[in-house]
Design a protein around this motif. Structure first.
Motif, mmCIF file in Angstrom:
data_model
loop_
_atom_site.group_PDB
_atom_site.id
_atom_site.type_symbol
_atom_site.label_atom_id
_atom_site.label_comp_id
_atom_site.label_asym_id
_atom_site.label_seq_id
_atom_site.Cartn_x
_atom_site.Cartn_y
_atom_site.Cartn_z
ATOM 1 N N TYR A 135 0.966 -1.008 0.067
ATOM 2 C CA TYR A 135 0.137 -0.072 -0.010
ATOM 3 C C TYR A 135 0.891 1.317 0.095
ATOM 4 C CZ TYR A 135 -3.401 3.497 1.432
ATOM 5 O OH TYR A 135 -4.415 4.433 1.477
ATOM 6 N N PRO A 137 0.032 5.400 0.155
ATOM 7 C CA PRO A 137 -1.099 6.339 0.179
ATOM 8 C C PRO A 137 -1.309 7.378 -0.854
ATOM 9 C CG PRO A 137 0.179 6.248 2.162
ATOM 10 C CD PRO A 137 0.947 5.646 1.277
ATOM 11 N N GLU A 138 -0.003 7.648 -1.457
ATOM 12 C CA GLU A 138 -0.195 8.633 -2.667
ATOM 13 C C GLU A 138 -0.607 7.797 -3.939
ATOM 14 O OE1 GLU A 138 2.642 8.136 -0.606
ATOM 15 O OE2 GLU A 138 2.395 10.191 0.258
ATOM 16 N N ARG A 141 -4.462 5.988 -2.533
ATOM 17 C CA ARG A 141 -5.602 6.913 -2.178
ATOM 18 C C ARG A 141 -6.466 5.940 -1.559
ATOM 19 N NH1 ARG A 141 -5.521 11.946 -6.343
ATOM 20 N NH2 ARG A 141 -3.371 12.201 -5.984
ATOM 21 N N GLY A 142 -6.398 5.269 -0.337
ATOM 22 C CA GLY A 142 -7.501 4.978 0.377
ATOM 23 C C GLY A 142 -8.082 3.451 -0.314
ATOM 24 N N ALA B 28 -5.002 -0.156 3.482
ATOM 25 C CA ALA B 28 -4.528 1.103 4.180
ATOM 26 C C ALA B 28 -4.145 0.695 5.601
ATOM 27 C CB ALA B 28 -5.482 2.166 3.935
ATOM 28 N N SER B 31 -1.657 -1.953 6.336
ATOM 29 C CA SER B 31 -0.149 -1.413 6.123
ATOM 30 C C SER B 31 -0.003 -0.502 7.312
ATOM 31 C CB SER B 31 -0.334 -0.449 4.766
ATOM 32 O OG SER B 31 0.502 0.565 4.956
ATOM 33 N N TYR B 65 -7.131 13.326 3.438
ATOM 34 C CA TYR B 65 -5.698 13.323 2.837
ATOM 35 C C TYR B 65 -5.394 14.554 1.762
ATOM 36 C CZ TYR B 65 -1.593 10.651 1.586
ATOM 37 O OH TYR B 65 -0.158 10.206 1.547
ATOM 38 N N TRP B 85 -11.884 10.169 2.457
ATOM 39 C CA TRP B 85 -12.216 8.788 2.237
ATOM 40 C C TRP B 85 -12.943 8.192 3.418
ATOM 41 C CZ3 TRP B 85 -6.317 8.136 1.823
ATOM 42 C CH2 TRP B 85 -5.831 8.460 0.847
ATOM 43 N N LYS B 86 -13.298 6.981 3.294
ATOM 44 C CA LYS B 86 -13.639 6.044 4.183
ATOM 45 C C LYS B 86 -14.633 6.838 5.492
ATOM 46 C CE LYS B 86 -9.437 3.451 3.849
ATOM 47 N NZ LYS B 86 -10.093 1.714 3.718
#
Lengths: 163, 163
Positions: A135, A137-138, A141-142, B28, B31, B65, B85-86
């Motif tokens: 994973y 993040p950049e 993205r979720g 996510a 990780s 983010y 997100w989420k």
């Protein structure tokens, strides 16, 4: 249970009416509807959607979208791949293998496939031979990206690890 | 119903244990857990997650983010924005305004916000002052992007239309 087969869906008002039964109905579908209504796309044009009909009703669908090699951030060497979205089987038709049939169909193109394992579907994707990526993040993205690799294709992350 | 407030979540084993109750638990979160276990991140480090506790239990959360201006493909002029997100409220705590409270909290940063209106949540986002963008398959890749604009920010699509 009848035999069934995967077919490429035509974009027309009937298909879009069927799409309304699916949980994941959003801007992609609304945009197709608007384009049809404005005669910007032809009735019965080829679409990126594939589906399975049972008893004359669209029971399952997925969208397969070609991503150009220059946008590839997952595979090594960088290459064209398929992004698989909106895999969904309507509730009355679940647990009959329709989801697996669609994913198997996608694999036969021989390109790497990337999907987003939403809502605890990881076990299904692993059963289908997919694996999670590392994973980022950049990049991710979720999302929870899972990929399927044909022979001679590696994950970019694995390559980087070896170096 | 008790009063509540939005707080930034610390990343630690307790928070990650609470995350397991949420439907959208994926790479996510895994990780973060791996990084904690490998001591790659510190216990109690600041995270991009915000949440609301009720009766000592995490009842709702979202992830905010920061996206750098150079990756902006939605706003005009191109600028830093927040990707939300989420957003999720656990079932026993729904219909009490927790989702709205989180989104209002996100707005106070004064940056444009982009989210993906999944599973027929468009009505909620519209109530919160968000609007759909013009769908582009290359950019939006199956998502249903909804955006919130602070003053002096326009949608890139609208700018293009005026020209």
């Amino acid at each position: 249970m009848p035999s069934y087969y995967v077919e490429r869906l035509k974009i027309n008002f009937k298909t879009l009416e069927e799409f309304k039964q699916f949980r994941d109905y959003g801007l992609a579908e609304l945009s197709m509807l608007e384009d049809l209504e404005a005669n910007l796309i032809e009735n019965n044009s080829e679409s990126p959607f594939y589906g399975i009909y049972l008893y004359g009703r669209l029971a399952a669908r997925m969208c397969l979208y070609h991503i150009d090699a220059k946008y590839d951030r997952y595979f090594s060497p960088p290459q064209e791949y398929l992004e698989l979205w909106k895999l969904e089987v309507l509730a009355p038709y679940q647990k009959q293998g329709l989801g697996s049939a669609l994913v198997s169909y996608a694999k036969q193109f021989g390109l790497p496939i990337k999907t987003n394992a939403r809502n605890r579907s990881a076990q299904f994707w692993e059963k289908m031979g997919f694996q999670p990526v590392r994973y980022s993040p950049e990049r991710d993205r979720g999302e929870s990206p899972y990929v399927w690799l044909p022979e001679n294709v590696s994950l970019l992350d694995e390559e980087n690890k070896e170096k």
